[in-house]
Write a protein that holds these residues in place. Structure first.
Motif, short mmCIF file in Angstrom:
data_model
loop_
_atom_site.label_atom_id
_atom_site.label_comp_id
_atom_site.label_asym_id
_atom_site.label_seq_id
_atom_site.Cartn_x
_atom_site.Cartn_y
_atom_site.Cartn_z
N THR A 52 1.18 9.24 2.35
CA THR A 52 0.39 8.27 1.61
C THR A 52 -1.09 8.50 1.88
O THR A 52 -1.47 9.14 2.88
N HIS A 53 -1.92 7.99 0.99
CA HIS A 53 -3.37 8.09 1.18
C HIS A 53 -3.88 6.86 1.92
O HIS A 53 -3.52 5.73 1.61
N VAL A 54 -4.70 7.10 2.93
CA VAL A 54 -5.35 6.02 3.68
C VAL A 54 -6.84 6.35 3.77
O VAL A 54 -7.21 7.47 4.14
N SER A 102 -0.33 9.61 6.84
CA SER A 102 -1.57 10.02 6.20
C SER A 102 -2.15 11.18 7.00
O SER A 102 -2.55 11.00 8.16
N SER A 150 7.25 11.73 -0.82
CA SER A 150 7.09 10.27 -0.84
C SER A 150 6.81 9.70 0.53
O SER A 150 6.42 8.53 0.66
N GLU A 151 6.99 10.49 1.58
CA GLU A 151 6.76 10.01 2.94
C GLU A 151 5.29 10.08 3.35
O GLU A 151 4.91 9.65 4.44
N LYS A 170 5.18 5.77 6.91
CA LYS A 170 4.41 6.64 6.02
C LYS A 170 3.33 7.37 6.83
O LYS A 170 2.79 6.85 7.80
N ILE A 213 -0.34 0.05 7.18
CA ILE A 213 0.14 1.20 6.43
C ILE A 213 1.66 1.05 6.34
O ILE A 213 2.30 0.68 7.32
N PRO A 214 2.26 1.30 5.16
CA PRO A 214 3.71 1.15 5.04
C PRO A 214 4.47 1.86 6.15
O PRO A 214 4.11 2.96 6.57
N GLU A 240 -5.01 13.90 6.17
CA GLU A 240 -6.00 14.23 5.14
C GLU A 240 -7.21 14.92 5.77
O GLU A 240 -7.57 14.66 6.91
#
Length: 275
Positions: free
Chosen positions: A217-219, A67, A214-215, A65, A61-62, A69
Motif C-alpha cells: 500500500t502507499h503511505v 509500504s 494487494s499486500e 499491509k 495502516i491496514p 517506497e
C-alpha cells in the motif's frame, strides 16, 4: 520488532547451510534517544555490510499491509528549548515587573510564522512547541518561562533556516518585552530517512515472488524521526512501514496492534535476505 527479528533469526538458522552470505541481525538499541545507530556504526561491526534493511510497525495502516517506497520517508528530529527571564512582582502592579508569560505567549505565536513564511512551501517541515511553563501563582507576575519543542525537517536548508529564525525571533523578544532569553537548539543526530530507489526496486522485484501485489500500500512520508537514517548515510538500504491496523497510535498509552503485522514483518525480513 524484536519478535519479528527473533522469528527471522530462527528461520534463517534452520536454513543456514543454504545461505550464500553472512547476515547480521541488529536489534536496534536506543532508537528513542536516537543514539543507538551511531553507536552501532562506531563499533565497526557493520563495516563489511553492503546493504541494510529495517521495518517499523505503524497503526493507522491496514493490518499487515506493507509500504516500501523510494525517497524521503521519515524526518530529521531537532529539539529546542527557550528560557525567558524577567522580573516577578504583584499581579496588581504589572508595571513593576517584567512579565515572561506575555513574552513567551508572543514567542510561541511568532514561531508559527517560520514554517508559513520563511520556508519553501515545497520543502516540508514541522515546528511544534509541545511544552510551555510560566509563573508560579495566579496573582504573581511570571518572572521565568520556558518552552520546549521540536522541528522536523527533510532538508538541511530547512533545518538551518528554522534554527536561524528561532534564535532571531527569540532575541527580538528581549527588545520587545525587556526579558533575557537563552536558546538551546539541538540539531538532529540523524538526517532524514531516505530510501535508495535502486534498492527499493531490487526488493520489490524479489517481493513479487513472495507477496501478492494487494499486500502493498502507499503511505505518505512521515514527520516522525528514525535513527535508521544514520545507517542509510553509510550504506545502501531501505526501510519499510508495516500496518498494525486500526488501533491507538504508536506512543499512545493504550497502544496495541494486530499481530498479523508480525507475519508480514517476518516474510519481508526473509525477502530482504534473498535480494
Amino acid at each position: 520488532h524484536t519478535a519479528i527479528l527473533m522469528a527471522t533469526a530462527k528461520i534463517l538458522k534452520m536454513h543456514e547451510a543454504e545461505l550464500n552470505r553472512r547476515v547480521y541481525l541488529v536489534f536496534q538499541p536506543a532508537e528513542e534517544t536516537a543514539e543507538g545507530a551511531r553507536f552501532m556504526l562506531k563499533t565497526g561491526i557493520l563495516d563489511s555490510v553492503k546493504r541494510i534493511y529495517g521495518v517499523h510497525i505503524f497503526n493507522g495502516i491496514p493490518s499487515g499491509k506493507i509500504s516500501l517506497e523510494a525517497g524521503p520517508r521519515m524526518a530529521a528530529t531537532n529539539w529546542l528549548a527557550v528560557h525567558l527571564y524577567g522580573r516577578s512582582g504583584h499581579a496588581g502592579k504589572p508595571h513593576e515587573g517584567i512579565d515572561t508569560a506575555v513574552a513567551v505567549s508572543s514567542m510561541v505565536m511568532n514561531f508559527q510564522s517560520i514554517i508559513s513564511r520563511n520556508l519553501n512551501p515545497l520543502d516540508p517541515a514541522v515546528l511544534t512547541i509541545g511544552k510551555v511553563e510560566a509563573g508560579t501563582a495566579r496573582n504573581v507576575i511570571a518572572g521565568e518561562a520556558k518552552i520546549e519543542g521540536t522541528a522536523r525537517t527533510f532538508s538541511r536548508q530547512a533545518q538551518e533556516m528554522i534554527e536561524h529564525r528561532v534564535k532571531e525571533i527569540a532575541k527580538a523578544h528581549e527588545q520587545m518585552y525587556g526579558v533575557d532569553v537563552s536558546v538551546d537548539f539541538q540539531q538532529s543526530s540523524h538526517g532524514a530517512l531516505i530510501n535508495d530507489p535502486g534498492v527499493v526496486e531490487d526488493v520489490m522485484e524479489k517481493a513479487g515472488e513472495v507477496f501478492d501485489p494487494s499486500e502493498f500500500t502507499h503511505v505518505e512520508a512521515m514527520m516522525l524521526g528514525e535513527d535508521f537514517a544514520n545507517y542509510l548515510e553509510e550504506m545502501d538500504g531501505c526501510f519499510a512501514f508495516i500496518g498494525g491496523g486500526d488501533h491507538p497510535a504508536n506512543h499512545h498509552g493504550k497502544f496495541d496492534f494486530d499481530e498479523k503485522a508480525l507475519i508480514s514483518g517476518v516474510r519481508l525480513m526473509l525477502t530482504f535476505v534473498i535480494v
